[in-house]
Design a protein around this motif. Structure first.
Motif, PDB file in Angstrom:
ATOM      1  N   SER A 189      22.370  51.310  40.332  1.00 49.14           N
ATOM      2  CA  SER A 189      23.743  51.008  39.939  1.00 49.14           C
ATOM      3  C   SER A 189      24.732  52.071  40.390  1.00 49.14           C
ATOM      4  O   SER A 189      24.392  53.261  40.495  1.00 49.14           O
ATOM      5  CB  SER A 189      23.831  50.859  38.418  1.00 49.14           C
ATOM      6  N   LYS A 199      23.699  52.480  29.202  1.00 50.11           N
ATOM      7  CA  LYS A 199      24.718  53.294  29.872  1.00 50.11           C
ATOM      8  C   LYS A 199      24.100  54.070  31.027  1.00 50.11           C
ATOM      9  O   LYS A 199      22.996  54.594  30.925  1.00 50.11           O
ATOM     10  CB  LYS A 199      25.360  54.276  28.883  1.00 50.11           C
ATOM     11  N   ASN A 200      24.844  54.107  32.134  1.00 51.76           N
ATOM     12  CA  ASN A 200      24.430  54.898  33.285  1.00 51.76           C
ATOM     13  C   ASN A 200      24.750  56.366  32.992  1.00 51.76           C
ATOM     14  O   ASN A 200      25.917  56.739  32.915  1.00 51.76           O
ATOM     15  CB  ASN A 200      25.187  54.410  34.524  1.00 51.76           C
ATOM     16  N   TYR A 228      24.758  58.900  34.728  1.00 49.37           N
ATOM     17  CA  TYR A 228      25.409  59.625  35.826  1.00 49.37           C
ATOM     18  C   TYR A 228      26.789  59.065  36.160  1.00 49.37           C
ATOM     19  O   TYR A 228      27.437  59.545  37.088  1.00 49.37           O
ATOM     20  CB  TYR A 228      24.522  59.581  37.074  1.00 49.37           C
ATOM     21  N   TYR A 229      27.223  58.050  35.418  1.00 47.34           N
ATOM     22  CA  TYR A 229      28.527  57.437  35.698  1.00 47.34           C
ATOM     23  C   TYR A 229      29.643  58.441  35.434  1.00 47.34           C
ATOM     24  O   TYR A 229      29.644  59.116  34.395  1.00 47.34           O
ATOM     25  CB  TYR A 229      28.704  56.193  34.822  1.00 47.34           C
ATOM     26  N   GLN A 285      31.460  58.172  31.916  1.00 48.23           N
ATOM     27  CA  GLN A 285      30.582  57.686  30.855  1.00 48.23           C
ATOM     28  C   GLN A 285      31.110  57.983  29.460  1.00 48.23           C
ATOM     29  O   GLN A 285      30.828  57.247  28.503  1.00 48.23           O
ATOM     30  CB  GLN A 285      29.175  58.264  31.010  1.00 48.23           C
ATOM     31  N   TYR A 326      26.899  50.825  33.791  1.00 46.20           N
ATOM     32  CA  TYR A 326      25.606  50.495  33.182  1.00 46.20           C
ATOM     33  C   TYR A 326      24.527  50.371  34.253  1.00 46.20           C
ATOM     34  O   TYR A 326      24.810  50.222  35.443  1.00 46.20           O
ATOM     35  CB  TYR A 326      25.692  49.172  32.400  1.00 46.20           C
ATOM     36  N   ARG A 327      23.288  50.439  33.811  1.00 47.47           N
ATOM     37  CA  ARG A 327      22.145  50.183  34.677  1.00 47.47           C
ATOM     38  C   ARG A 327      21.152  49.292  33.925  1.00 47.47           C
ATOM     39  O   ARG A 327      21.209  49.185  32.693  1.00 47.47           O
ATOM     40  CB  ARG A 327      21.474  51.484  35.110  1.00 47.47           C
ATOM     41  N   LEU A 341      27.286  46.780  36.598  1.00 46.07           N
ATOM     42  CA  LEU A 341      26.330  47.510  37.432  1.00 46.07           C
ATOM     43  C   LEU A 341      26.967  48.208  38.626  1.00 46.07           C
ATOM     44  O   LEU A 341      26.338  49.100  39.212  1.00 46.07           O
ATOM     45  CB  LEU A 341      25.254  46.548  37.945  1.00 46.07           C
ATOM     46  N   SER A 360      23.031  55.519  39.665  1.00 44.14           N
ATOM     47  CA  SER A 360      22.307  55.615  38.393  1.00 44.14           C
ATOM     48  C   SER A 360      21.011  56.414  38.500  1.00 44.14           C
ATOM     49  O   SER A 360      20.395  56.724  37.480  1.00 44.14           O
ATOM     50  CB  SER A 360      22.002  54.213  37.858  1.00 44.14           C
ATOM     51  N   ASN A 361      20.587  56.770  39.715  1.00 44.04           N
ATOM     52  CA  ASN A 361      19.412  57.648  39.868  1.00 44.04           C
ATOM     53  C   ASN A 361      19.825  59.095  40.114  1.00 44.04           C
ATOM     54  O   ASN A 361      18.974  59.955  40.380  1.00 44.04           O
ATOM     55  CB  ASN A 361      18.506  57.154  40.992  1.00 44.04           C
TER      56      ASN A 361
END
Length: 549
Positions: free
Chosen positions: A224, A242-243, A245-246, A249, A228-229, A81, A123-124
C-alpha cells in the motif's frame, strides 16, 4: 420472442474464454491470514476503533491493479490502500495534498515542479520517491502495458506519442524525476484540471515488486501507499489496518476497517439497525429502516448508456446506428417511471456545460430512408446484433423492448447476454459484442472525463469509436485556456457522438448509501460517490439537549 434470443451461444463462450485469458484476471477473494473476530456489540466496535462497511456481493470482483481497475468497489478500496500526489477532499472532492508536499507551476502554466514528502513510504517501509512516480507513470503510458485511462495524461509533452508507439525515448516525454524528491511535468498547454485528474487511483505510485508483475497483484501481496494496508482477507471479508509508515498516520483516527461482502436481506438490515454495520453500499429495503435519515440519496455525476462496439461492418456506419435509434419510442423509455433522471445526453448538464442534443424522438420513415441509403433496405442484410448488458431488472426490461422493436421492424436476429460488465469491458478492443451497456461515473468533475473515452487512440474506448473530426474537436478543446472556451469544442464533439448514435444515453445516476449518521463522522455525499476511508470515524450516539437519543 420472434428472433430475439436470450442466451449465450457456444461460439460466444469460446470467444470470451479466449479474450479473458488476454486480460488481467479480476481477483475473487480467497481465504488468507486469520481475521480477528468481529466485536459483538456497537460499544465494543467503537472501543476497538473498527469501522464496518457492507458491500454488495456480486459478480464484479475486486481488482488490485490500480491501472486496470474500473469498478466502483475497487475504486472505494483504493482510497484506503493508495494515495497519489494529491487525493480527494472527503466532501468537496477538491485535490488535497497526498505524497506531494508542494506543487509549483511556472508563470505560463507549462512546467509543474512537484516536491515529494521526505516521509512518504509504502506499507513495507520502502520510500516513495520521484523515481517511483516516474517509473509507475511510464509503465502506465507504455504502449505494451498501457493502463485503461492513460490518455488522460496526454496534456503532458510526449505522452500521446509515447503511448501510441510513435516515440520510444523517455527523454522526449515531459515526466522526469529531477532528484529523489522532485518530479517535473512539462505540459503542452496549461491544464489546471490536471490536478483533479491526478486524484484518481490510476496515477498512484506502485511498488516495484507489484508494478512489474501487475497480473499477479492480489490481496496477499499488494503493498500500500495509502493510509491503510490489508491485514487479512477471506471469501467474505477484507480486513484493513492502519499503515504504520503512512506519512499522515496521526490523522487517521480509525485503527481498522472491516469490509464485509454481503447480500441485501434481513441479516443486513438487523446488523445495520443494530449499529454493527456503519456504512452499507449493499441495498437495504427502505420501508424496513427505522431511521430514514440514514438513507443518503445524492445525484451522481454518471450516465447509463448503450454504445455500439464495432469499427467495421454495418454497425460502424452512422446511418445504420441512427436508423436503429430512430425506431425506438424514446418518450416511453426515457421517463421517470423507469428512471429518476432520464437523459438524452452523455455528459450530465450543468450551468457551465449545457446545450447538447441527442436523438430523442422516433422517426420510422427517416430510419428506413437511412437504411436504404446505407445499402440495407428495411434492414435486409443486416447481421445479428449481439448485445451485452449487466444484470438488472429495469435494464433487462428496457433492453427487451428496444431489441424486440429491431427484431420485428427489421427481421434482424438479436442476441442478449446478461453478464458481468467485466466480461465485455475487460478488453474492449477484443469484445465480441455489437453493443454494450454501462453506467460510467466521471473520474473527475469535468466533461472530459466522459468524452476522452471516445478518442480514436484512447486506451479505454468501449465503442472502438474512430472519428477524426471528433478527435480534432476534443484536441482543440484541450488547447484552450479557459473552461468556457474548452466547452465550446466539447459540446460540438458530444453532439457528433450523439447524432451519430455511437452512444445512446438513457439516464443519469443517483447514489444511494446507508449510513448510521448519528454515530459516523467523515463520510460525506458527493457527486462522484467516492468516499476516502481515511476520514471515517465512529463516536458515541448524538443526543439532543434533553439527553434522550
Amino acid at each position: 420472442m420472434s428472433k430475439l434470443q436470450k442466451t449465450i451461444t457456444i461460439l460466444t463462450i469460446v470467444f470470451l474464454i479466449l479474450i479473458l485469458n488476454l486480460v488481467p484476471t479480476p481477483v475473487f477473494l480467497q481465504a488468507s491470514s486469520t481475521i480477528p473476530g468481529k466485536p459483538s456489540s456497537p460499544v465494543e466496535l467503537r472501543g476497538a476503533s473498527e469501522f464496518v462497511i457492507a458491500v454488495e456481493t456480486n459478480d464484479e470482483p475486486y481488482t488490485f491493479n490500480p491501472q486496470k481497475s474500473t469498478n466502483i468497489h475497487s475504486a472505494q478500496l483504493f482510497t484506503a490502500l493508495t494515495e497519489g500526489l494529491v487525493t480527494y477532499h472527503p466532501s468537496t472532492l477538491d485535490p488535497v495534498p497526498g505524497a506531494a508536499a508542494q506543487i509549483a507551476t511556472s508563470d505560463d502554466g507549462l512546467v509543474w515542479t512537484i516536491k515529494l514528502r521526505d516521509n512518504a513510504r509504502f506499507s513495507n517501509g520502502d520510500p516513495i520517491t520521484a523515481y517511483t512516480f516516474e517509473n509507475t507513470w511510464f509503465y502506465l503510458i507504455s504502449k505494451d502495458t498501457a493502463g485503461d485511462m492513460a490518455s488522460l495524461l496526454d496534456v503532458i509533452v510526449g505522452v500521446r506519442s509515447y503511448r501510441t508507439g510513435i516515440i520510444s525515448e523517455r527523454s522526449l516525454v515531459g515526466i522526469q524525476a529531477l532528484d529523489r524528491n522532485t518530479l517535473q511535468l512539462r505540459l503542452t498547454v496549461p491544464a489546471p484540471y490536471l490536478l483533479d485528474i491526478l486524484c484518481h487511483h490510476i496515477f498512484v505510485p506502485i511498488h516495484p515488486s507489484n508494478l512489474y508483475s501487475p497480473d499477479q497483484m492480489t490481496a496477499d501481496n499488494f503493498i500500500s501507499s495509502g493510509p491503510y494496508r490489508i491485514a487479512g482477507h477471506s471469501e467474505k471479508e477484507i480486513y484493513l489496518e492502519k499503515n504504520p509508515y503512512y506519512w499522515d498516520q496521526e490523522h487517521v483516527e480509525t485503527k481498522n476497517i472491516r469490509i464485509e461482502l454481503r447480500r441485501s436481506g434481513l441479516d443486513l438490515l438487523v446488523d445495520f439497525s443494530g449499529e454493527m454495520v456503519h456504512w452499507s453500499e449493499a441495498y437495504i429495503p427502505i420501508p424496513l429502516l427505522y431511521n430514514e435519515d440514514n438513507i443518503i440519496a445524492f445525484p451522481e455525476y454518471s450516465t447509463g448508456f448503450y454504445y455500439f462496439s464495432e469499427n467495421s461492418g454495418p454497425y460502424s456506419m452512422p446511418e445504420v446506428r441512427q436508423a436503429l435509434t430512430m425506431l425506438i419510442p424514446w418518450d416511453e423509455i426515457r421517463n421517470q417511471d423507469n428512471y429518476l433522471y432520464p437523459t438524452k445526453t452523455l455528459v450530465p448538464q450543468d450551468s457551465a456545460y449545457n446545450g447538447v442534443t441527442g436523438i430523442s424522438e422516433a422517426d420510422r420513415d427517416q430510419a428506413f430512408q437511412l437504411l436504404e441509403e446505407a445499402g440495407y433496405p428495411r434492414g435486409f442484410g443486416l447481421p445479428p446484433i449481439n448485445v451485452a448488458i449487466h444484470p438488472g431488472k429495469i435494464l433487462e426490461g428496457v433492453t427487451d423492448v428496444i431489441t424486440d422493436i429491431w427484431s420485428k421492424e427489421l427481421g434482424v436476429m438479436v442476441i442478449i447476454d446478461v453478464v458481468p460488465f467485466s466480461v465485455y469491458l475487460g478488453d474492449p478492443e477484443n469484445s465480441p459484442y455489437t453493443m454494450g451497456y454501462i453506467t460510467w461515473i466521471g473520474d473527475f468533475y469535468d466533461p472530459y472525463s466522459f468524452l476522452n473515452l471516445w478518442l480514436s487512440d484512447s486506451n479505454f474506448n468501449p465503442g472502438k469509436y474512430q472519428n477524426p473530426e471528433y478527435d480534432a474537436l476534443i484536441r482543440h478543446g484541450l488547447e484552450q485556456s479557459s473552461d468556457s472556451e474548452r466547452f465550446v469544442f466539447f459540446r460540438e464533439a458530444e453532439n457528433i457522438l450523439l447524432q451519430q448514435a455511437a452512444v445512446i444515453p438513457i439516464s443519469h445516476g443517483v447514489s444511494i448509501n446507508f449510513i448510521n449518521t448519528h454515530i459516523v463522522s467523515g463520510w460525506y455525499p458527493n457527486l462522484l460517490n467516492i468516499h476516502p476511508f481515511k476520514y471515517f470515524v465512529t463516536h458515541e450516539p448524538k443526543r439532543d439537549n434533553s439527553g434522550s437519543m
